[in-house]
Motif scaffolding. Structure first.
Motif, PDB file in Angstrom:
ATOM      1  N   UNK A  87     -10.125  -8.179   9.847  1.00 33.90           N
ATOM      2  CA  UNK A  87     -10.584  -9.209   8.875  1.00 33.90           C
ATOM      3  C   UNK A  87     -11.300 -10.287   9.338  1.00 33.90           C
ATOM      4  N   UNK A  88     -12.141 -10.920   8.610  1.00 30.73           N
ATOM      5  CA  UNK A  88     -13.066 -11.989   8.979  1.00 30.73           C
ATOM      6  C   UNK A  88     -13.416 -11.914  10.419  1.00 30.73           C
ATOM      7  N   UNK A  89     -13.879 -10.608  10.782  1.00 33.29           N
ATOM      8  CA  UNK A  89     -14.706 -10.203  12.050  1.00 33.29           C
ATOM      9  C   UNK A  89     -13.857 -10.402  13.139  1.00 33.29           C
ATOM     10  N   UNK A  90     -12.581 -10.604  12.780  1.00 36.71           N
ATOM     11  CA  UNK A  90     -11.576 -10.615  13.586  1.00 36.71           C
ATOM     12  C   UNK A  90     -10.525  -9.229  13.996  1.00 36.71           C
ATOM     13  N   UNK A  91     -10.309  -8.758  15.283  1.00 33.91           N
ATOM     14  CA  UNK A  91      -9.196  -7.713  15.407  1.00 33.91           C
ATOM     15  C   UNK A  91      -7.825  -8.119  15.178  1.00 33.91           C
ATOM     16  N   UNK A  92      -7.205  -7.799  14.088  1.00 36.57           N
ATOM     17  CA  UNK A  92      -5.851  -8.191  14.041  1.00 36.57           C
ATOM     18  C   UNK A  92      -4.754  -7.144  14.482  1.00 36.57           C
ATOM     19  N   UNK A  93      -5.271  -6.148  15.111  1.00 35.08           N
ATOM     20  CA  UNK A  93      -4.297  -4.917  15.345  1.00 35.08           C
ATOM     21  C   UNK A  93      -3.085  -5.487  16.143  1.00 35.08           C
ATOM     22  N   UNK A  94      -3.375  -6.440  17.088  1.00 33.26           N
ATOM     23  CA  UNK A  94      -2.337  -6.657  17.860  1.00 33.26           C
ATOM     24  C   UNK A  94      -1.550  -8.000  17.643  1.00 33.26           C
ATOM     25  N   UNK A  95      -1.966  -8.440  16.460  1.00 28.02           N
ATOM     26  CA  UNK A  95      -1.027  -9.649  15.827  1.00 28.02           C
ATOM     27  C   UNK A  95       0.050  -9.211  15.111  1.00 28.02           C
ATOM     28  N   UNK A 118      -9.364  -6.958   4.003  1.00 27.99           N
ATOM     29  CA  UNK A 118      -8.553  -6.289   5.337  1.00 27.99           C
ATOM     30  C   UNK A 118      -9.179  -4.870   5.468  1.00 27.99           C
ATOM     31  N   UNK A 119      -9.571  -4.652   6.578  1.00 26.92           N
ATOM     32  CA  UNK A 119      -9.941  -3.196   6.823  1.00 26.92           C
ATOM     33  C   UNK A 119      -9.081  -2.452   7.488  1.00 26.92           C
ATOM     34  N   UNK A 120      -8.801  -1.489   7.318  1.00 25.68           N
ATOM     35  CA  UNK A 120      -7.805  -0.502   8.324  1.00 25.68           C
ATOM     36  C   UNK A 120      -8.751   0.656   8.543  1.00 25.68           C
ATOM     37  N   UNK A 121      -9.067   0.798   9.919  1.00 24.60           N
ATOM     38  CA  UNK A 121      -9.943   1.625  10.279  1.00 24.60           C
ATOM     39  C   UNK A 121      -9.489   2.489  11.341  1.00 24.60           C
ATOM     40  N   UNK A 170       0.783  -1.320   0.056  1.00 29.33           N
ATOM     41  CA  UNK A 170       0.071   0.106   0.140  1.00 29.33           C
ATOM     42  C   UNK A 170       0.837   1.274  -0.035  1.00 29.33           C
ATOM     43  N   UNK A 171       1.660   1.301   0.933  1.00 30.85           N
ATOM     44  CA  UNK A 171       2.730   2.526   0.956  1.00 30.85           C
ATOM     45  C   UNK A 171       3.757   2.505  -0.542  1.00 30.85           C
ATOM     46  N   UNK A 225      -0.043   5.063   8.467  1.00 36.04           N
ATOM     47  CA  UNK A 225      -0.656   3.621   9.130  1.00 36.04           C
ATOM     48  C   UNK A 225       0.405   3.394  10.241  1.00 36.04           C
ATOM     49  N   UNK A 226       1.941   3.523   9.776  1.00 34.97           N
ATOM     50  CA  UNK A 226       2.692   2.921  10.566  1.00 34.97           C
ATOM     51  C   UNK A 226       3.813   4.102  10.765  1.00 34.97           C
ATOM     52  N   UNK A 227       4.466   4.162  12.091  1.00 30.22           N
ATOM     53  CA  UNK A 227       5.449   5.071  12.422  1.00 30.22           C
ATOM     54  C   UNK A 227       6.639   4.840  11.468  1.00 30.22           C
ATOM     55  N   UNK A 228       6.929   5.908  10.904  1.00 28.86           N
ATOM     56  CA  UNK A 228       8.093   6.077  10.099  1.00 28.86           C
ATOM     57  C   UNK A 228       9.414   5.040  10.492  1.00 28.86           C
ATOM     58  N   UNK A 229       9.766   5.347  11.694  1.00 28.89           N
ATOM     59  CA  UNK A 229      11.036   4.697  12.209  1.00 28.89           C
ATOM     60  C   UNK A 229      10.844   3.330  12.758  1.00 28.89           C
ATOM     61  N   UNK A 230       9.764   2.993  13.696  1.00 29.07           N
ATOM     62  CA  UNK A 230       9.388   1.833  14.430  1.00 29.07           C
ATOM     63  C   UNK A 230       8.623   1.048  13.748  1.00 29.07           C
ATOM     64  N   UNK A 231       7.976   1.181  12.588  1.00 32.28           N
ATOM     65  CA  UNK A 231       7.133   0.604  11.873  1.00 32.28           C
ATOM     66  C   UNK A 231       5.717  -0.043  12.640  1.00 32.28           C
ATOM     67  N   UNK A 232       5.561   0.530  13.600  1.00 36.87           N
ATOM     68  CA  UNK A 232       4.481   0.030  14.591  1.00 36.87           C
ATOM     69  C   UNK A 232       3.172   0.981  14.121  1.00 36.87           C
ATOM     70  N   UNK A 233       2.213   0.397  14.373  1.00 39.26           N
ATOM     71  CA  UNK A 233       0.847   0.628  13.772  1.00 39.26           C
ATOM     72  C   UNK A 233       0.542   2.090  14.743  1.00 39.26           C
ATOM     73  N   UNK A 234      -0.048   3.046  14.053  1.00 38.31           N
ATOM     74  CA  UNK A 234      -0.150   4.306  14.664  1.00 38.31           C
ATOM     75  C   UNK A 234      -1.493   3.950  15.586  1.00 38.31           C
ATOM     76  N   UNK A 235      -1.207   4.957  16.786  1.00 38.34           N
ATOM     77  CA  UNK A 235      -2.530   4.802  17.605  1.00 38.34           C
ATOM     78  C   UNK A 235      -3.667   5.145  16.979  1.00 38.34           C
ATOM     79  N   UNK A 236      -4.841   4.727  17.437  1.00 41.00           N
ATOM     80  CA  UNK A 236      -6.099   4.793  16.947  1.00 41.00           C
ATOM     81  C   UNK A 236      -6.526   4.194  15.712  1.00 41.00           C
TER      82      UNK A 236
END
Length: 79
Positions: free
Chosen positions: A45-53, A70-73, A18-19, A29-40
């Motif tokens: 996907x498939x009725x599951x929260x994959x945010x902490x996977x 895959x939904x990015x919300x 995507x990037x 979507x992700x921090x430039x340096x850490x590549x961690x998911x941005x807060x909020x």
């Protein structure tokens, strides 16, 4: 949007694709340096929260095949 990745689909590969296609999204979507998911931001996907996977965990087969999205919300707040 449809994204194609080489090999088995992981969240990291999808976000990388995507990037690469939309460079203006880098860092949103992700921090430039850490590549961690941005807060909020959450990933679903498939009725599951994959945010902490792990970003290297395989996405569900139905997402990889394109039959499920895959939904990015972003958080929705307000009063």
């Amino acid at each position: 949007m449809e994204i194609e990745v080489e090999g088995q689909a992981t969240l990291r590969l999808v976000l990388d694709a995507i990037e690469a296609r939309y460079p203006m999204l880098r860092g949103t979507i992700r921090d430039h340096v850490t590549q961690q998911r941005r807060p909020y931001l959450r990933f679903f996907a498939c009725e599951q929260d994959l945010s902490h996977e792990s970003p290297d965990a395989l996405l569900p087969a139905s997402v990889a095949s394109g039959s499920e999205p895959l939904i990015i919300l972003g958080a929705i707040a307000g009063g």
